[in-house]
Design an enzyme around this catalytic site. Structure first.
Site, PDB file in Angstrom:
ATOM      1  N   SER A 259      51.929   9.770 -26.819  1.00 44.19           N
ATOM      2  CA  SER A 259      51.418   9.139 -27.962  1.00 44.19           C
ATOM      3  C   SER A 259      52.603   8.253 -28.325  1.00 44.19           C
ATOM      4  O   SER A 259      52.950   8.358 -27.322  1.00 44.19           O
ATOM      5  CB  SER A 259      51.139  10.332 -29.183  1.00 44.19           C
ATOM      6  OG  SER A 259      50.635   9.404 -30.874  1.00 44.19           O
TER       7      SER A 259
ATOM      8  N   ASP B  80      61.398   8.602 -37.787  1.00 46.93           N
ATOM      9  CA  ASP B  80      60.293   8.302 -35.931  1.00 46.93           C
ATOM     10  C   ASP B  80      59.380   7.477 -36.668  1.00 46.93           C
ATOM     11  O   ASP B  80      58.235   7.761 -35.950  1.00 46.93           O
ATOM     12  CB  ASP B  80      60.294  10.155 -35.587  1.00 46.93           C
ATOM     13  CG  ASP B  80      62.123  11.011 -36.125  1.00 46.93           C
ATOM     14  OD1 ASP B  80      62.708  10.124 -35.597  1.00 46.93           O
ATOM     15  OD2 ASP B  80      61.343  11.659 -36.123  1.00 46.93           O
ATOM     16  N   GLY B  81      58.995   6.834 -37.549  1.00 41.29           N
ATOM     17  CA  GLY B  81      57.980   6.269 -37.831  1.00 41.29           C
ATOM     18  C   GLY B  81      57.467   6.428 -38.764  1.00 41.29           C
ATOM     19  O   GLY B  81      56.285   5.948 -38.966  1.00 41.29           O
TER      20      GLY B  81
ATOM     21  N   ASN C 283      47.403  12.254 -28.528  1.00 45.48           N
ATOM     22  CA  ASN C 283      46.311  11.335 -29.818  1.00 45.48           C
ATOM     23  C   ASN C 283      45.920  10.248 -29.124  1.00 45.48           C
ATOM     24  O   ASN C 283      46.257   9.090 -28.949  1.00 45.48           O
ATOM     25  CB  ASN C 283      47.952  10.788 -30.783  1.00 45.48           C
ATOM     26  CG  ASN C 283      46.733  10.519 -32.060  1.00 45.48           C
ATOM     27  OD1 ASN C 283      45.425   9.885 -32.241  1.00 45.48           O
ATOM     28  ND2 ASN C 283      47.216   9.565 -32.611  1.00 45.48           N
TER      29      ASN C 283
ATOM     30  N   ASN D 147      48.959  15.206 -38.426  1.00 42.79           N
ATOM     31  CA  ASN D 147      49.781  17.050 -38.778  1.00 42.79           C
ATOM     32  C   ASN D 147      49.315  18.444 -37.722  1.00 42.79           C
ATOM     33  O   ASN D 147      49.558  19.116 -37.909  1.00 42.79           O
ATOM     34  CB  ASN D 147      50.797  17.612 -39.903  1.00 42.79           C
ATOM     35  CG  ASN D 147      50.987  16.993 -40.548  1.00 42.79           C
ATOM     36  OD1 ASN D 147      52.245  16.654 -39.669  1.00 42.79           O
ATOM     37  ND2 ASN D 147      51.602  16.765 -42.019  1.00 42.79           N
TER      38      ASN D 147
ATOM     39  N   SER E 201      51.986   2.836 -30.602  1.00 42.90           N
ATOM     40  CA  SER E 201      52.337   1.858 -30.598  1.00 42.90           C
ATOM     41  C   SER E 201      54.130   1.774 -30.933  1.00 42.90           C
ATOM     42  O   SER E 201      54.518   0.178 -31.172  1.00 42.90           O
ATOM     43  CB  SER E 201      51.314   1.220 -32.639  1.00 42.90           C
ATOM     44  OG  SER E 201      52.724   1.642 -33.201  1.00 42.90           O
TER      45      SER E 201
ATOM     46  N   ASP F   9      56.063   8.090 -31.202  1.00 38.40           N
ATOM     47  CA  ASP F   9      57.656   8.631 -31.941  1.00 38.40           C
ATOM     48  C   ASP F   9      56.581   9.424 -32.343  1.00 38.40           C
ATOM     49  O   ASP F   9      57.458  10.797 -32.874  1.00 38.40           O
ATOM     50  CB  ASP F   9      58.280   8.246 -31.826  1.00 38.40           C
ATOM     51  CG  ASP F   9      58.798   6.292 -31.099  1.00 38.40           C
ATOM     52  OD1 ASP F   9      58.797   7.223 -29.885  1.00 38.40           O
ATOM     53  OD2 ASP F   9      59.031   6.022 -31.332  1.00 38.40           O
TER      54      ASP F   9
ATOM     55  N   GLU G 155      43.120  15.765 -34.479  1.00 37.44           N
ATOM     56  CA  GLU G 155      42.692  15.320 -34.555  1.00 37.44           C
ATOM     57  C   GLU G 155      42.741  14.626 -36.113  1.00 37.44           C
ATOM     58  O   GLU G 155      41.877  13.450 -36.115  1.00 37.44           O
ATOM     59  CB  GLU G 155      41.388  16.620 -35.310  1.00 37.44           C
ATOM     60  CG  GLU G 155      40.438  16.887 -33.901  1.00 37.44           C
ATOM     61  CD  GLU G 155      40.190  18.081 -34.189  1.00 37.44           C
ATOM     62  OE1 GLU G 155      40.239  18.757 -34.945  1.00 37.44           O
ATOM     63  OE2 GLU G 155      39.357  19.140 -32.802  1.00 37.44           O
TER      64      GLU G 155
END
Length: 384
Positions: A79, A341-342, A22, A58, A112, A81, A55
């Site tokens: 990336s 998961d965030g 990502n 999902n 992050s 989580d 991009e």
């Protein structure tokens, strides 16, 4: 031996991996970090790769639903989580989900929220580190090729959604920090520190009903009518949400909470050593909750101490910890959000059960997590 010819629990050499990255995650430097910190180490370790940039939200989920997995020895997720959450749920949505979920996965931190990578770093015996140091450690784990089986949390919501978690479900304070700090994403993990202080300044409580199945009562009874699933593993400990929890579950008498956290791993962030009591046994998760009445000062001390995993030493009467295999949480007033998961979800009744040793991840050793007698399970099938 696995189909690739390598021993059980080890990736082959040479190795082919698909990297899902990502480029906008965290501070927006994931692609640059891959080129500078990851790619040279992969070349030395004879790991060839194909790089795919996500991009949109999902996108990774869609990609793995249709990808020809036989082309790859592992899927590498670079990336935070949230992208690993997408990948695992995409694999579980495939018609061949039972074999697809056996494809080894690797977490390279560049978001992050990097709790899963921090946990794997901890299990490997490395010191707690952040940023590029954590990325380097996790890349070295990939180069060493060792795999370990991981627990998977199956979740059901009142609206009929069924999803899977690789890390955590949070409600209340922690989920609000996730939501409200989103605007500070470019700060990396510092966004959570800032969000914590802002939320402490306006501390909220949340009304709901919490129940759980503790480890010690698993062997006593099995529900006569477990929740029905269309695809995926059967959640034998759960009954439909419209029914009361089974009589051998524990119902928490309190209904006012500051936070509830179901956690599969040791870390909630690269500097949040939330579960110092050790790696979860197969089929077990950590359940924490903080009851209403805790002071802002005490809550601040707990979060500051969590960096080194020393928050439990305060023996705070408002902080409760119990190892469980299943739980149910029913918000009563519609306040707050869930973070799985965030990733943020609307606040509604939810329940979940852990499935032991369900998928493979690149880790520091081939040993599975410790087992406990009532639900001792073998590792998953040999990695594909």
């Amino acid at each position: 031996m696995d189909p690739a010819g390598g021993p059980r629990g080890v990736l082959p050499r040479p190795c082919r991996v698909l990297v899902l990255l990502n480029p906008r995650g965290g501070k927006g430097k994931a692609l640059q970090l891959f080129r500078s910190h990851v790619q040279p180490l992969l070349a030395e370790a004879e790991i060839s790769f194909t790089l795919m940039l996500t991009e949109r939200r999902n996108h990774a989920r869609e990609l793995v639903r249709s990808e020809e997995l036989g082309r790859w020895d592992a899927l590498v997720v670079m990336s935070g989580d949230g992208l690993m959450h997408e990948v695992v749920n995409g694999l579980m949505e495939r018609p061949d989900w039972e074999t697809a979920i056996q494809k080894p996965l690797c977490s390279l931190p560049a978001g992050s929220g990097n709790a899963l990578a921090a946990s794997l770093n901890h299990y490997a015996g490395y010191e707690q580190v952040t940023n590029e140091d954590l990325l380097t450690n996790c890349t070295l784990l990939l180069c060493r090729r060792l795999l370990s089986p991981m627990n998977l949390l199956s979740l059901h919501t009142a609206s009929g959604l069924r999803l899977f978690s690789v890390l955590s479900l949070a409600w209340g304070f922690i989920a609000d920090v996730d939501l409200e700090s989103e605007k500070y994403r470019r700060l990396g993990e510092m966004r959570f520190t800032l969000g914590t202080f802002l939320r402490l300044a306006a501390l909220r409580t949340y009304r709901g009903r919490l129940a759980y199945l503790p480890v010690g009562r698993v062997g006593s009874k099995t529900p006569a009518s477990p929740v029905v699933v269309q695809q995926g593993p059967v959640d034998a400990h759960l009954v439909p949400l419209e029914e009361p929890v089974p009589s051998h579950w524990t119902v928490v008498p309190d209904e006012d909470f500051v936070l509830v956290l179901a956690l599969l791993h040791s870390h909630l962030g690269s500097e949040m050593f939330a579960a110092p009591m050790g790696r979860c046994a197969a089929g077990v998760m950590h359940l924490f909750y903080v009851r209403a009445g805790v002071s802002r000062a005490m809550l601040l001390r707990l979060f500051l101490a969590m960096e080194k995993g020393r928050h439990m030493e305060y023996e705070c009467p408002y902080l409760v910890y119990v190892p469980v295999v299943a739980f149910r949480l029913e918000p009563k007033d519609g306040k707050g959000v869930f973070a799985v998961d965030g990733e943020l979800m609307v606040s509604e009744a939810v329940q979940g059960q852990v499935h032991p040793n369900y998928f493979w991840m690149v880790s520091g050793c081939v040993e599975p997590p410790p087992s406990w007698k009532p639900q001792q399970m073998p590792p998953p099938e040999e990695p594909l």
